[in-house]
Design a protein around this motif. Sequence first.
Motif, mmCIF file in Angstrom:
data_model
loop_
_atom_site.group_PDB
_atom_site.id
_atom_site.type_symbol
_atom_site.label_atom_id
_atom_site.label_comp_id
_atom_site.label_asym_id
_atom_site.label_seq_id
_atom_site.Cartn_x
_atom_site.Cartn_y
_atom_site.Cartn_z
ATOM 1 N N MET A 158 37.422 -28.110 -1.664
ATOM 2 C CA MET A 158 36.998 -26.850 -2.224
ATOM 3 C C MET A 158 35.531 -26.565 -1.906
ATOM 4 O O MET A 158 34.943 -25.685 -2.499
ATOM 5 C CB MET A 158 37.171 -26.837 -3.742
ATOM 6 N N ASP A 159 34.919 -27.284 -0.982
ATOM 7 C CA ASP A 159 33.519 -27.063 -0.666
ATOM 8 C C ASP A 159 33.244 -25.628 -0.232
ATOM 9 O O ASP A 159 32.176 -25.097 -0.472
ATOM 10 C CB ASP A 159 33.058 -28.025 0.437
ATOM 11 N N GLU A 160 34.223 -24.996 0.412
ATOM 12 C CA GLU A 160 34.027 -23.625 0.873
ATOM 13 C C GLU A 160 33.946 -22.641 -0.287
ATOM 14 O O GLU A 160 33.608 -21.484 -0.102
ATOM 15 C CB GLU A 160 35.139 -23.208 1.848
ATOM 16 N N MET A 161 34.244 -23.084 -1.509
ATOM 17 C CA MET A 161 34.225 -22.208 -2.675
ATOM 18 C C MET A 161 32.882 -22.263 -3.413
ATOM 19 O O MET A 161 32.741 -21.686 -4.471
ATOM 20 C CB MET A 161 35.334 -22.584 -3.655
ATOM 21 N N VAL A 162 31.887 -22.939 -2.842
ATOM 22 C CA VAL A 162 30.596 -23.093 -3.497
ATOM 23 C C VAL A 162 29.978 -21.735 -3.822
ATOM 24 O O VAL A 162 29.388 -21.542 -4.873
ATOM 25 C CB VAL A 162 29.628 -23.938 -2.624
ATOM 26 N N GLY A 163 30.135 -20.745 -2.953
ATOM 27 C CA GLY A 163 29.542 -19.430 -3.165
ATOM 28 C C GLY A 163 30.322 -18.531 -4.105
ATOM 29 O O GLY A 163 29.919 -17.399 -4.352
ATOM 30 N N LEU A 164 31.424 -19.018 -4.635
ATOM 31 C CA LEU A 164 32.243 -18.206 -5.526
ATOM 32 C C LEU A 164 31.495 -17.969 -6.832
ATOM 33 O O LEU A 164 30.951 -18.892 -7.420
ATOM 34 C CB LEU A 164 33.566 -18.923 -5.806
ATOM 35 N N LYS A 165 31.459 -16.700 -7.264
ATOM 36 C CA LYS A 165 30.741 -16.342 -8.490
ATOM 37 C C LYS A 165 31.655 -15.558 -9.421
ATOM 38 O O LYS A 165 32.497 -14.783 -8.976
ATOM 39 C CB LYS A 165 29.536 -15.463 -8.147
ATOM 40 N N LEU A 166 31.465 -15.757 -10.713
ATOM 41 C CA LEU A 166 32.138 -14.974 -11.742
ATOM 42 C C LEU A 166 31.077 -14.074 -12.367
ATOM 43 O O LEU A 166 29.965 -14.533 -12.655
ATOM 44 C CB LEU A 166 32.739 -15.885 -12.815
ATOM 45 N N ARG A 167 31.430 -12.794 -12.566
ATOM 46 C CA ARG A 167 30.476 -11.856 -13.132
ATOM 47 C C ARG A 167 31.221 -10.774 -13.895
ATOM 48 O O ARG A 167 32.265 -10.304 -13.453
ATOM 49 C CB ARG A 167 29.648 -11.239 -12.005
ATOM 50 N N GLU A 168 30.660 -10.386 -15.042
ATOM 51 C CA GLU A 168 31.277 -9.299 -15.802
ATOM 52 C C GLU A 168 31.160 -8.002 -15.010
ATOM 53 O O GLU A 168 30.130 -7.706 -14.414
ATOM 54 C CB GLU A 168 30.628 -9.143 -17.181
ATOM 55 N N SER A 179 38.524 -20.180 -9.224
ATOM 56 C CA SER A 179 37.974 -19.329 -10.291
ATOM 57 C C SER A 179 38.250 -19.936 -11.660
ATOM 58 O O SER A 179 37.403 -19.870 -12.556
ATOM 59 C CB SER A 179 38.525 -17.903 -10.197
ATOM 60 N N ILE A 180 39.401 -20.562 -11.834
ATOM 61 C CA ILE A 180 39.724 -21.217 -13.107
ATOM 62 C C ILE A 180 38.833 -22.444 -13.313
ATOM 63 O O ILE A 180 38.425 -22.751 -14.435
ATOM 64 C CB ILE A 180 41.221 -21.587 -13.165
ATOM 65 N N GLU A 181 38.505 -23.146 -12.237
ATOM 66 C CA GLU A 181 37.622 -24.301 -12.363
ATOM 67 C C GLU A 181 36.192 -23.894 -12.709
ATOM 68 O O GLU A 181 35.460 -24.648 -13.342
ATOM 69 C CB GLU A 181 37.671 -25.139 -11.085
ATOM 70 N N ASP A 237 33.380 -13.580 -3.799
ATOM 71 C CA ASP A 237 33.019 -14.498 -2.721
ATOM 72 C C ASP A 237 32.078 -13.691 -1.836
ATOM 73 O O ASP A 237 32.516 -12.849 -1.053
ATOM 74 C CB ASP A 237 34.255 -14.948 -1.949
ATOM 75 N N GLY A 238 30.784 -13.902 -2.020
ATOM 76 C CA GLY A 238 29.801 -13.040 -1.379
ATOM 77 C C GLY A 238 29.922 -11.648 -1.977
ATOM 78 O O GLY A 238 29.886 -11.473 -3.187
ATOM 79 N N ASP A 239 30.131 -10.641 -1.117
ATOM 80 C CA ASP A 239 30.285 -9.276 -1.622
ATOM 81 C C ASP A 239 31.746 -8.858 -1.714
ATOM 82 O O ASP A 239 32.050 -7.712 -2.008
ATOM 83 C CB ASP A 239 29.490 -8.291 -0.756
#
Length: 164
Positions: A1-11, A100-102, A54-56
């Motif tokens: 899952m290293d490629e998911m490092v840039g994944l962000k959660l935002r309201e 996203s769940i992690e 994931d980015g924009d």
Amino acid sequence: MDEMVGLKLREAMVGDILIIEDYTIEETPYTVKPMDGMTESLHESEKHPILVLDGDKMVGFFILQTGDAILNYVSNPHAILLKAHSVDKRYLKQGYGKASIEKLPSFVNEHFPSITEIILLIDHDNISGQMMYIKSGFKDTKNKVKELNGYKFIYSKKLTNENS
């Protein structure tokens, strides 16, 4: 899952309408379109639409709900309900749902510090969803509720400071 490092959660914010309108999901009985979820949440301070970015690119979406409605499912007033979790169909089977769940426990700890438990309702026949949530640390509470479209199992994940 290293490629998911840039994944962000935002309201989600009003300015996100364009990326939300571009979001497409598989037509299933298991979730709602983000625009419908956003519209439903506009006047309810206890519902928080969350974008998975994931980015924009918006690759996923869900709603977090707090308040007394949670007490229909668990007795913990410090629980939060995960609803309408989906991944844009262009990004399915790429690990975004699980990633996203992690990221969810640390997001909840940061933005909802009084929350001690995440719960979700999952359809009894949504086997792949059940497996993803169990692999991500959710437990089947062995309780279920009857909703309009059938029975749903109640899953729970207790939060600790170690999740942040």
